[in-house]
Design an enzyme around this catalytic site. Sequence first.
Site, PDB file in Angstrom:
ATOM      1  N   ASP A 232      -0.814   4.395  -6.606  1.00 37.31           N
ATOM      2  CA  ASP A 232       0.567   4.217  -6.146  1.00 37.31           C
ATOM      3  C   ASP A 232       1.466   5.347  -6.628  1.00 37.31           C
ATOM      4  OD1 ASP A 232      -0.717   1.377  -6.176  1.00 37.31           O
ATOM      5  OD2 ASP A 232       0.997   1.269  -4.819  1.00 37.31           O
TER       6      ASP A 232
ATOM      7  N   ARG B 116      10.799  -1.003  -4.014  1.00 40.13           N
ATOM      8  CA  ARG B 116       9.730  -1.137  -5.012  1.00 40.13           C
ATOM      9  C   ARG B 116       9.715   0.130  -5.860  1.00 40.13           C
ATOM     10  NH1 ARG B 116       4.140  -3.508  -3.251  1.00 40.13           N
ATOM     11  NH2 ARG B 116       4.214  -4.085  -5.464  1.00 40.13           N
TER      12      ARG B 116
ATOM     13  N   ASN C 277      -1.898   2.207 -10.480  1.00 42.43           N
ATOM     14  CA  ASN C 277      -2.487   1.521  -9.330  1.00 42.43           C
ATOM     15  C   ASN C 277      -2.438   0.028  -9.614  1.00 42.43           C
ATOM     16  OD1 ASN C 277      -3.801   1.632  -6.735  1.00 42.43           O
ATOM     17  ND2 ASN C 277      -5.685   1.021  -7.745  1.00 42.43           N
TER      18      ASN C 277
ATOM     19  N   GLN D 229      -5.209  -9.287  -2.704  1.00 43.00           N
ATOM     20  CA  GLN D 229      -5.353  -8.396  -1.547  1.00 43.00           C
ATOM     21  C   GLN D 229      -6.811  -8.095  -1.237  1.00 43.00           C
ATOM     22  OE1 GLN D 229      -3.317  -7.840  -4.153  1.00 43.00           O
ATOM     23  NE2 GLN D 229      -1.353  -6.972  -3.514  1.00 43.00           N
TER      24      GLN D 229
ATOM     25  N   GLY E 289       0.863  -1.177   0.000  1.00 38.37           N
ATOM     26  CA  GLY E 289       0.000   0.000   0.000  1.00 38.37           C
ATOM     27  C   GLY E 289       0.901   1.228   0.000  1.00 38.37           C
TER      28      GLY E 289
END
Lengths: 353, 353
Positions: free
Chosen positions: B235, B89, B245, B194, B47
Amino acid sequence: VRTIEWDEQNQRLRMIDQRRLPAEFALVEYDDHQAVAQAIQTMVVRGAPAIGAAAGFGLALAALRSTASEPAALRADLAAAAETLKAARPTAVNLAWAVHRILEHLPAEASAAELRRVVLAEAQRIADEDVEINLRMARHGAALIHDGDTVIHHCNTGALATVDWGTALGVIRMAHTQGKRIHVLVDETRPRLQGARLTAWELSQYGIPYDLISDGAAGYFLSSGQVQAAFFGGDRMAANGDVANKIGTYMLALACRDNSVSAYSVVPTSTIDLSLVSGAQIPIELRDPTEVLSLQVDGSPVAPAGATALNPAFDVTPSRLLTGIITEAGVVYPPYEINLRRAVQAAHSEAAR
Amino acid sequence: VRTIEWDEQNQRLRMIDQRRLPAEFALVEYDDHQAVAQAIQTMVVRGAPAIGAAAGFGLALAALRSTASEPAALRADLAAAAETLKAARPTAVNLAWAVHRILEHLPAEASAAELRRVVLAEAQRIADEDVEINLRMARHGAALIHDGDTVIHHCNTGALATVDWGTALGVIRMAHTQGKRIHVLVDETRPRLQGARLTAWELSQYGIPYDLISDGAAGYFLSSGQVQAAFFGGDRMAANGDVANKIGTYMLALACRDNSVSAYSVVPTSTIDLSLVSGAQIPIELRDPTEVLSLQVDGSPVAPAGATALNPAFDVTPSRLLTGIITEAGVVYPPYEINLRRAVQAAHSEAAR
């Protein structure tokens, strides 16, 4: 081995148990139409053309196993069996199509023995024609695939979804057979994962390069310019070209349209239901939520205990999103209301010759 | 319990291990920044806001564990740790945002001890602000949800995706808290699920009615008029509102647009990267294909042995598909190039007060 085959010696139906693939290649035999209806419902056999052919042989089993000695009693048994078979799954029209084709073929005056022969012969004809029709669709469609193309495919529409060869996957297979170098992006196709289970397995058998992707990843590959066309099947197509197909097809077609990538539905004319004006009239099967909830990773269930789910098995792709519809009578382009009807007529004339 | 919490007594970071939910609720403790970077990479924590806050505390751990006694040596250690954390990431900008915010906050002249205090204090401020910002976004967004609405949600954007409360799921939770009767359709969100794992679990904790659906089923529910709005996170958002995203968001947004259903991206201004003109410039993380291939049903692997897969973790939803963008500074509407910049400035002024 055909997906669906009549065992002449023992007078029964033999099918591949698709629920056990790819782990195990198993054949199952069926002796009566109730068991065939159950096999269709539980998806031992799936794919619109395949369940049409299976229902045809289901009716043949009903004819052979019926104890009726009078033609009228046999006709009544067949009518009851037809209802059982048609009720197995609601969306794919091929079920009803195959059953009605056989019933309509019955001669008005005939002995019970003659009726039995006609039912079985017509069921076999449906199965044999399916292979021929698939090969014709494959040749029409393969002309739309170019050497070096990457194509995207949803669900399973291969030999396993038909009696043999396949519809959309048959098109892809034909392009490969013609020597074109192609790469297939295979939607895993939740919830029952026919892409991951069956299409990946078929493609590896044929030696066609592929990569599995999550269904939601199609948009990424389409928008990054990596895909030249999408091919999928159809379970029931209305007269205007709207097509009910495996859940997720509509979103794939939207992503194709947003990126000017061609999207083709590959359907035999037996999947076209001219009695329906539009896709809004197609009944959509809601299946057991367990199909969504039963997923495991590392041996543990994914969803929390007590989770609920909804599981529509199909969605409707409006024909405005289709570049073309590939049938055994050729590739049909808009206006679909006119040209689909012509394709159905052309297929009927061809069949009558 | 916050998703991410600083253990004052032991001077270490404590996080919920999200990979083990919903089967097990486990807290894990982190003593150094390398372990935090690893936790971000392997998605113990995920997240965009959550990994921003985790990276902040990762930098605090680097400061506290560094053996440097001179400020210059400590600054060098911090710079190296910042690179390690940012590399964990690539897509979510919050990682780099949190790390840079802390580094830019360091006073020019300061002792090593003072630098250590500043780094930790700023990391804690980022975490505390995250909760505040989420509550503000939630109030702005909840005004867009009406009593009786069914909303659709992708991935997990709840308390678990943030320090606490959540972004898109925070909006939904706020509407519920306000007494509105709502129903949530939860995209399971392949490949890491998720939605099925985390969002279903959170919603059941909050007592909000929901149903899990396959990602491909969203189009069915949208086209049958059963959904009033879609909410998802982000994101990284470019200056024009294009938003990267979780994979599948783009296809969901397309299906919303095709059915005139509102689609909102809910992002704190820390997720907006004004240095990027459009979404084409956002780096997309390709993750291990095992995430696609490791699925099991009934204890058996789904894909055939030797199957290959491709696994992009994000896609870009063009801002033309967004009805609005919900930030802590309010709901932003087109033209996004102008109004997003204003929202970022407003959030900065608010933070400076």
